[in-house]
Design a protein around this motif. Structure first.
Motif, mmCIF file in Angstrom:
data_model
loop_
_atom_site.group_PDB
_atom_site.id
_atom_site.type_symbol
_atom_site.label_atom_id
_atom_site.label_comp_id
_atom_site.label_asym_id
_atom_site.label_seq_id
_atom_site.Cartn_x
_atom_site.Cartn_y
_atom_site.Cartn_z
ATOM 1 N N LEU A 105 95.581 17.207 45.849
ATOM 2 C CA LEU A 105 96.486 18.280 45.444
ATOM 3 C C LEU A 105 95.758 19.184 44.465
ATOM 4 O O LEU A 105 95.004 18.704 43.611
ATOM 5 C CB LEU A 105 97.744 17.715 44.774
ATOM 6 C CG LEU A 105 98.687 16.863 45.638
ATOM 7 C CD1 LEU A 105 99.619 16.059 44.741
ATOM 8 C CD2 LEU A 105 99.492 17.745 46.568
ATOM 9 N N SER A 106 95.982 20.483 44.581
ATOM 10 C CA SER A 106 95.298 21.405 43.672
ATOM 11 C C SER A 106 96.072 22.709 43.583
ATOM 12 O O SER A 106 96.921 23.016 44.439
ATOM 13 C CB SER A 106 93.877 21.675 44.172
ATOM 14 O OG SER A 106 93.188 22.560 43.305
ATOM 15 N N ARG A 107 95.763 23.459 42.544
ATOM 16 C CA ARG A 107 96.339 24.787 42.360
ATOM 17 C C ARG A 107 95.193 25.735 42.016
ATOM 18 O O ARG A 107 94.307 25.385 41.230
ATOM 19 C CB ARG A 107 97.366 24.773 41.226
ATOM 20 C CG ARG A 107 98.258 26.005 41.163
ATOM 21 C CD ARG A 107 99.131 25.981 39.904
ATOM 22 N NE ARG A 107 99.935 24.789 39.773
ATOM 23 C CZ ARG A 107 101.164 24.629 40.271
ATOM 24 N NH1 ARG A 107 101.722 25.615 40.945
ATOM 25 N NH2 ARG A 107 101.826 23.506 40.073
ATOM 26 N N PHE A 108 95.175 26.907 42.615
ATOM 27 C CA PHE A 108 94.077 27.840 42.340
ATOM 28 C C PHE A 108 94.578 29.270 42.428
ATOM 29 O O PHE A 108 95.727 29.527 42.819
ATOM 30 C CB PHE A 108 92.921 27.613 43.323
ATOM 31 C CG PHE A 108 93.127 28.217 44.688
ATOM 32 C CD1 PHE A 108 92.485 29.392 45.057
ATOM 33 C CD2 PHE A 108 93.976 27.613 45.622
ATOM 34 C CE1 PHE A 108 92.669 29.962 46.300
ATOM 35 C CE2 PHE A 108 94.165 28.174 46.878
ATOM 36 C CZ PHE A 108 93.513 29.344 47.215
ATOM 37 N N HIS A 109 93.714 30.199 42.068
ATOM 38 C CA HIS A 109 94.007 31.618 42.236
ATOM 39 C C HIS A 109 92.922 32.240 43.107
ATOM 40 O O HIS A 109 91.792 31.759 43.154
ATOM 41 C CB HIS A 109 94.094 32.345 40.890
ATOM 42 C CG HIS A 109 92.804 32.421 40.152
ATOM 43 N ND1 HIS A 109 92.360 31.418 39.317
ATOM 44 C CD2 HIS A 109 91.835 33.386 40.131
ATOM 45 C CE1 HIS A 109 91.198 31.759 38.797
ATOM 46 N NE2 HIS A 109 90.844 32.943 39.274
ATOM 47 N N SER A 110 93.267 33.298 43.804
ATOM 48 C CA SER A 110 92.329 33.961 44.714
ATOM 49 C C SER A 110 91.872 35.276 44.099
ATOM 50 O O SER A 110 92.693 36.103 43.683
ATOM 51 C CB SER A 110 93.002 34.216 46.072
ATOM 52 O OG SER A 110 92.131 34.906 46.938
ATOM 53 N N ASP A 111 90.544 35.450 44.031
ATOM 54 C CA ASP A 111 89.941 36.647 43.441
ATOM 55 C C ASP A 111 89.421 37.603 44.502
ATOM 56 O O ASP A 111 89.148 37.216 45.640
ATOM 57 C CB ASP A 111 88.755 36.260 42.551
ATOM 58 C CG ASP A 111 89.192 35.667 41.223
ATOM 59 O OD1 ASP A 111 90.397 35.670 40.949
ATOM 60 O OD2 ASP A 111 88.317 35.196 40.477
ATOM 61 N N GLU A 112 89.265 38.848 44.084
ATOM 62 C CA GLU A 112 88.479 39.840 44.829
ATOM 63 C C GLU A 112 87.335 40.267 43.917
ATOM 64 O O GLU A 112 87.560 40.905 42.876
ATOM 65 C CB GLU A 112 89.325 41.068 45.184
ATOM 66 C CG GLU A 112 90.347 40.826 46.272
ATOM 67 C CD GLU A 112 91.164 42.067 46.575
ATOM 68 O OE1 GLU A 112 91.878 42.051 47.578
ATOM 69 O OE2 GLU A 112 91.093 43.049 45.792
ATOM 70 N N ARG A 113 86.106 39.921 44.295
ATOM 71 C CA ARG A 113 84.948 40.255 43.462
ATOM 72 C C ARG A 113 83.758 40.585 44.361
ATOM 73 O O ARG A 113 83.595 40.009 45.434
ATOM 74 C CB ARG A 113 84.590 39.100 42.522
ATOM 75 C CG ARG A 113 85.696 38.750 41.542
ATOM 76 C CD ARG A 113 85.286 37.695 40.533
ATOM 77 N NE ARG A 113 86.412 37.363 39.669
ATOM 78 C CZ ARG A 113 86.786 38.060 38.601
ATOM 79 N NH1 ARG A 113 86.070 39.126 38.242
ATOM 80 N NH2 ARG A 113 87.820 37.705 37.878
ATOM 81 N N LEU A 114 82.920 41.497 43.869
ATOM 82 C CA LEU A 114 81.736 41.908 44.625
ATOM 83 C C LEU A 114 80.604 42.195 43.648
ATOM 84 O O LEU A 114 80.764 42.995 42.717
ATOM 85 C CB LEU A 114 82.033 43.151 45.459
ATOM 86 C CG LEU A 114 80.921 43.663 46.367
ATOM 87 C CD1 LEU A 114 80.635 42.666 47.495
ATOM 88 C CD2 LEU A 114 81.299 45.021 46.959
#
Length: 486
Positions: free
Chosen positions: A252-261
């Motif tokens: 089980l896990s919790r995360f956030h999604s990034d937009e990076r370049l």
């Protein structure tokens, strides 16, 4: 560790493993270091798209990867719009659903068989470079090489050692993941939907375990908050209409999604690939595929440089070409995610109606399928170039100089350029022996097409010239394949 390979690859995910296998196959000595000590059962990537399967076909591993997963011939967007993949112009008109570790297993086997050195349980701690090479520091000693590639993920040690920023932002937070058993598995291979309550996704590992992803629109928590299986179950039930009886979570896990370049993919003798260079939303399943195609673009260019025939600027073209693709994928996947997760009911209604109308129009449906599958991805051509320059080359039937009937993507397995011609021009590319193979298309009206080792058009003409005297063809061969050896 005291060996001195030509290239050190940091990171043993799909991008690093493909690159190591390509370099070793091309006769370039390569050492890959990976901090994981063994095979991880955890994965975030499940989708292998058509363009990636074509790339695997050019390495004779497509069928091995396909055997690990399940084919899906249509994708559902926003729970109400279907993108048909079955008519894509490719030998692989589907998306393959298979966990990332299955892809890694195949790529690792290929890399080892080709002679690459794969060292697991080794952590890169930094690097230095000078005019002659790169020193990669690890917790088990230094490695000296002519070039290094950071394929070490979003928290890239290589990127940090180069001092490169990684600008961007989080686009969605408090996404929950669970690997579970299901009492009543879904009928469809992939299940996904977005509603007023949030988003949910279910995909199979193929061994009785399932990945469930859930996002609660009304409850956002920090990444380090513990995840309760009941929380995921509740979101899935509201969004999908059932939780499929999920139970026995092994992770089980919790995360956030990034937009990076990253601002550039090359810094001197060091290159970045995959998540070390770009991260984006999981919408459309682009992450692993984009990373793999980074490596497919870079590997032959590095090999050409190390073998001493690379034309001026070839290595720089990796940054030019792949950063533009990275920016496009960040934008495209971000748009899909924002459309899927919009909190406005009126906007969702407009989205669904407009999307359904667009999906019913043949050309729009094809464009959507080609974008998601990666078939539409290409590279910018220069003024005056043929319209095909920079575009992906579809598979075609061919005859080799030796008279063998085969396919273009089988010919690309040699890792060299291929000159397609509709005429018999035996010996035409002999001055570039070992770099270019000459083949004849079954379509005898074909002009000339110079295909790069990664399956994109380098140069083309519709003319059927007296090619042995054609200055334009010779100039193209020199520009892409270097000066002739004789």
């Amino acid at each position: 560790m005291s060996d001195t390979p030509d290239v050190v690859v940091v990171g043993g995910g799909p991008a690093g493993l493909l690159l190591a296998g390509d370099l070793a196959t091309a006769g370039v000595s390569c050492t890959l270091v990976e901090q994981r000590a063994g095979r991880s059962p955890l994965t975030r990537a499940f989708a292998v798209h058509a363009r990636t399967l074509e790339m695997f076909d050019a390495r004779d591993i497509a069928e091995r990867v396909i055997d690990t997963g399940q084919r899906v011939s249509a994708l559902s967007l926003f729970g109400s719009i279907e993108v048909d993949l079955s008519e894509l112009p490719t030998r692989f008109p589907f998306v393959l659903v298979t966990p990332q570790y299955n892809v890694e297993d195949v790529l690792a086997g290929r890399a080892r068989a080709a002679g690459a050195t794969l060292r697991t349980g080794v952590t890169a701690t930094g690097l230095d470079q000078d005019r002659d090479g790169v020193t990669v520091r690890t917790d088990q000693g230094d490695l000296r090489a002519k070039y290094a590639v950071g394929a070490d993920g979003v928290r890239s040690t290589v990127r940090d050692a180069l001092g490169l920023p990684f600008p961007g932002e989080a686009v969605v937070e408090s996404v929950m993941l669970a690997d579970v058993r299901l009492t009543t598995p879904p009928d469809d291979v992939l299940v996904a939907n977005a509603t007023d309550d949030g988003f949910a996704f279910v995909a199979p590992f193929g061994d009785g375990w399932y990945r469930v992803i859930a996002w609660d629109r009304k409850l956002q928590r920090p990444d380090d908050d513990p995840v309760d299986l009941a929380e995921i179950s509740a979101v899935a039930a509201k969004v999908l209409g059932t939780d499929y009886g999920l139970h026995d979570a092994r992770w089980l896990s919790r995360f956030h999604s990034d937009e990076r370049l990253v601002p550039r993919y090359r810094e001197g003798r060091v290159f970045l690939a995959g998540d070390a260079a770009h991260v984006h939303s999981p919408a459309g399943g682009q992450g692993m595929n984009t990373a793999l195609q980074d490596s497919a673009n870079l590997s032959w260019k590095l090999a050409a440089q190390l073998h001493g025939w690379a034309p001026s600027g070839l290595l720089d073209s990796y940054d030019t070409e792949r950063r533009a693709v990275g920016a496009s994928v960040v934008q495209g996947s971000g748009t899909l995610l924002r459309m899927a997760l919009t909190g406005s009911a009126p906007l969702r209604t407009v989205r669904n109606v407009a999307g359904a109308v667009a999906a019913s129009i043949g050309p729009v449906q094809r464009k959507a399928g080609e974008f998601v599958s990666g078939l539409a991805i290409g590279y910018t051509r220069s003024r005056g170039d043929h319209p095909l320059a920079g575009r992906r080359v579809p598979d075609v039937s061919i005859v080799t100089e030796g008279g063998t009937k085969t396919r273009l993507y089988e010919a690309l397995r040699a890792g060299r350029f291929v000159l397609l011609t509709g005429q018999d021009h035996h010996g035409l590319v002999d001055p570039w022996a070992g770099r270019v193979d000459l083949v004849t298309t079954v379509d005898r009206s074909h002009g000339l097409t110079l295909v790069r080792p990664d399956g994109y058009v380098a140069w083309a003409t519709d003319k059927r010239p007296m090619v042995r005297r054609d200055a334009e063809l010779r100039a193209a061969l020199i520009a892409w394949c270097g000066q002739p050896s004789r």
